[in-house]
Design a protein around this motif. Structure first.
Motif, PDB file in Angstrom:
ATOM      1  N   VAL A   8       0.820  -1.140  -0.229  1.00 23.90           N
ATOM      2  CA  VAL A   8       0.026  -0.102   0.108  1.00 23.90           C
ATOM      3  C   VAL A   8       1.095   1.179  -0.009  1.00 23.90           C
ATOM      4  O   VAL A   8       2.068   1.289   0.468  1.00 23.90           O
ATOM      5  CB  VAL A   8      -1.020   0.001   1.267  1.00 23.90           C
ATOM      6  N   ARG A   9       0.387   2.263  -0.848  1.00 27.49           N
ATOM      7  CA  ARG A   9       1.146   3.556  -0.746  1.00 27.49           C
ATOM      8  C   ARG A   9       0.612   4.381   0.246  1.00 27.49           C
ATOM      9  O   ARG A   9      -0.594   4.406   0.607  1.00 27.49           O
ATOM     10  CB  ARG A   9       1.140   4.237  -2.089  1.00 27.49           C
ATOM     11  N   PRO A  10       1.298   5.542   0.908  1.00 25.54           N
ATOM     12  CA  PRO A  10       0.834   6.639   1.958  1.00 25.54           C
ATOM     13  C   PRO A  10      -0.342   7.191   1.341  1.00 25.54           C
ATOM     14  O   PRO A  10      -1.267   7.173   2.132  1.00 25.54           O
ATOM     15  CB  PRO A  10       2.008   7.333   2.107  1.00 25.54           C
ATOM     16  N   GLU A  11      -0.605   7.548   0.052  1.00 26.95           N
ATOM     17  CA  GLU A  11      -1.493   8.299  -0.192  1.00 26.95           C
ATOM     18  C   GLU A  11      -2.936   7.427  -0.540  1.00 26.95           C
ATOM     19  O   GLU A  11      -3.790   7.996  -0.643  1.00 26.95           O
ATOM     20  CB  GLU A  11      -1.329   9.084  -1.796  1.00 26.95           C
ATOM     21  N   GLU A  12      -2.820   6.104  -0.353  1.00 26.21           N
ATOM     22  CA  GLU A  12      -3.687   5.083  -0.420  1.00 26.21           C
ATOM     23  C   GLU A  12      -4.494   4.559   1.049  1.00 26.21           C
ATOM     24  O   GLU A  12      -5.359   3.841   1.228  1.00 26.21           O
ATOM     25  CB  GLU A  12      -3.377   3.781  -1.188  1.00 26.21           C
ATOM     26  N   ALA A  57      -4.770  -5.045  -3.410  1.00 26.37           N
ATOM     27  CA  ALA A  57      -4.794  -5.361  -4.654  1.00 26.37           C
ATOM     28  C   ALA A  57      -5.291  -4.202  -5.372  1.00 26.37           C
ATOM     29  O   ALA A  57      -6.370  -3.625  -5.140  1.00 26.37           O
ATOM     30  CB  ALA A  57      -5.959  -6.600  -4.839  1.00 26.37           C
ATOM     31  N   ALA A  58      -4.848  -3.864  -6.554  1.00 33.27           N
ATOM     32  CA  ALA A  58      -5.096  -2.526  -7.201  1.00 33.27           C
ATOM     33  C   ALA A  58      -5.512  -3.045  -8.718  1.00 33.27           C
ATOM     34  O   ALA A  58      -4.852  -3.794  -9.529  1.00 33.27           O
ATOM     35  CB  ALA A  58      -3.903  -1.763  -7.292  1.00 33.27           C
ATOM     36  N   ASP A  59      -6.537  -2.403  -9.129  1.00 32.47           N
ATOM     37  CA  ASP A  59      -7.012  -2.781 -10.518  1.00 32.47           C
ATOM     38  C   ASP A  59      -6.441  -1.898 -11.481  1.00 32.47           C
ATOM     39  O   ASP A  59      -5.337  -1.233 -11.277  1.00 32.47           O
ATOM     40  CB  ASP A  59      -8.493  -2.535 -10.682  1.00 32.47           C
ATOM     41  N   GLU A  60      -6.591  -2.216 -12.972  1.00 30.78           N
ATOM     42  CA  GLU A  60      -5.827  -1.606 -13.759  1.00 30.78           C
ATOM     43  C   GLU A  60      -5.914  -0.053 -13.996  1.00 30.78           C
ATOM     44  O   GLU A  60      -4.938   0.557 -14.308  1.00 30.78           O
ATOM     45  CB  GLU A  60      -6.518  -1.927 -15.364  1.00 30.78           C
ATOM     46  N   ASP A  61      -6.703   0.568 -13.251  1.00 32.26           N
ATOM     47  CA  ASP A  61      -7.015   2.093 -12.988  1.00 32.26           C
ATOM     48  C   ASP A  61      -6.346   2.437 -11.846  1.00 32.26           C
ATOM     49  O   ASP A  61      -6.454   3.614 -11.411  1.00 32.26           O
ATOM     50  CB  ASP A  61      -8.476   2.537 -13.138  1.00 32.26           C
ATOM     51  N   ILE A  64      -7.979   0.744  -5.376  1.00 28.16           N
ATOM     52  CA  ILE A  64      -7.831  -0.389  -4.424  1.00 28.16           C
ATOM     53  C   ILE A  64      -9.338  -1.314  -4.367  1.00 28.16           C
ATOM     54  O   ILE A  64     -10.144  -0.807  -4.029  1.00 28.16           O
ATOM     55  CB  ILE A  64      -7.641   0.176  -2.847  1.00 28.16           C
ATOM     56  N   ILE A  65      -9.099  -2.581  -4.660  1.00 30.71           N
ATOM     57  CA  ILE A  65     -10.085  -3.515  -4.699  1.00 30.71           C
ATOM     58  C   ILE A  65     -10.042  -4.533  -3.622  1.00 30.71           C
ATOM     59  O   ILE A  65     -10.685  -5.426  -3.254  1.00 30.71           O
ATOM     60  CB  ILE A  65     -10.213  -4.045  -5.870  1.00 30.71           C
ATOM     61  N   GLY A  66      -8.932  -4.521  -2.807  1.00 33.39           N
ATOM     62  CA  GLY A  66      -8.608  -5.526  -1.747  1.00 33.39           C
ATOM     63  C   GLY A  66      -7.445  -5.157  -0.957  1.00 33.39           C
ATOM     64  O   GLY A  66      -6.498  -4.309  -1.288  1.00 33.39           O
ATOM     65  N   ALA A  97     -15.442  -6.499  -6.704  1.00 33.35           N
ATOM     66  CA  ALA A  97     -14.313  -7.214  -7.174  1.00 33.35           C
ATOM     67  C   ALA A  97     -14.452  -8.749  -6.949  1.00 33.35           C
ATOM     68  O   ALA A  97     -13.364  -9.380  -7.077  1.00 33.35           O
ATOM     69  CB  ALA A  97     -13.047  -6.558  -6.756  1.00 33.35           C
ATOM     70  N   ARG A  98     -15.194  -9.166  -5.928  1.00 29.77           N
ATOM     71  CA  ARG A  98     -15.407 -10.540  -5.561  1.00 29.77           C
ATOM     72  C   ARG A  98     -15.645 -11.765  -6.670  1.00 29.77           C
ATOM     73  O   ARG A  98     -16.222 -11.195  -7.707  1.00 29.77           O
ATOM     74  CB  ARG A  98     -16.375 -10.673  -4.514  1.00 29.77           C
ATOM     75  N   GLY A  99     -15.088 -12.689  -6.559  1.00 30.16           N
ATOM     76  CA  GLY A  99     -15.144 -13.847  -7.556  1.00 30.16           C
ATOM     77  C   GLY A  99     -14.186 -13.675  -8.652  1.00 30.16           C
ATOM     78  O   GLY A  99     -14.094 -14.373  -9.712  1.00 30.16           O
TER      79      GLY A  99
END
Length: 166
Positions: A8-12, A57-61, A64-66, A97-99
């Motif tokens: 994780v990044r500080p800004e997140e 977990a970060a998506d393509e954009d 944060i999705i997890g 983002a589940r599944g």
């Protein structure tokens, strides 16, 4: 995979803290709902980063999705892990983002980190009985129930435990 596992990044920190808190609330895992003391702990990503390793977990954009907290045994965030063990906590996946394998990828990242720890023989975790879909992931990955380690962080709230031997 259409997502990346990384630190994780500080800004997140705030975004992950809110995702973690809202996931626990939405999944009915806080005994006292929005008034539960644990909600503040879940939201405090900055503290977890200071005392453990926090992955997302970060998506393509870049959303944060997890997320998950990884703690070697006998460190501040290790509730049940002792010497020769590591633990993960606060595993969350955004409902949308589940599944997609996000939870399993986060657990695999923790297992990889545990295996890389000198002398680490197992990865352990505590889970709520309600988290049935998570239990399926753990069992599919080779974790086994360790009922002798089940415990109550607060009276009346019993957590199940699992371990993955290396």
């Amino acid at each position: 995979m259409d997502f990346t596992i990384r630190a994780v990044r500080p800004e997140e920190h705030e975004e992950l803290g809110e995702l973690t808190g809202q996931t626990y609330l939405g999944d009915g895992l806080l005994l006292h709902g929005a008034d539960d003391f644990y909600l503040d702990v879940l939201r405090d990503t900055a503290r977890r980063v200071r005392e453990a390793e926090v992955l997302v977990a970060a998506d393509e954009d870049g959303r944060i999705i997890g997320g998950v907290t990884f703690a070697p045994g006998s460190t501040p965030w290790a509730d049940i892990a002792g010497p020769g063990e590591a633990e993960f906590r606060m595993l969350v996946v955004a409902p949308g983002a589940r599944g997609r394998g996000v939870g399993e990828a986060l657990v695999r990242a923790c297992a990889d980190r545990a295996r890389a720890q000198p002398g680490c023989e197992r990865l352990v975790l505590s889970t709520d009985a309600k988290m049935v879909s998570a239990h399926r992931i753990y069992e599919r990955m080779g974790f086994v129930r360790t009922p002798e380690r089940d415990w109550e962080p607060i009276p009346g709230h019993r957590l199940r435990t699992y371990a993955l031997e290396f």
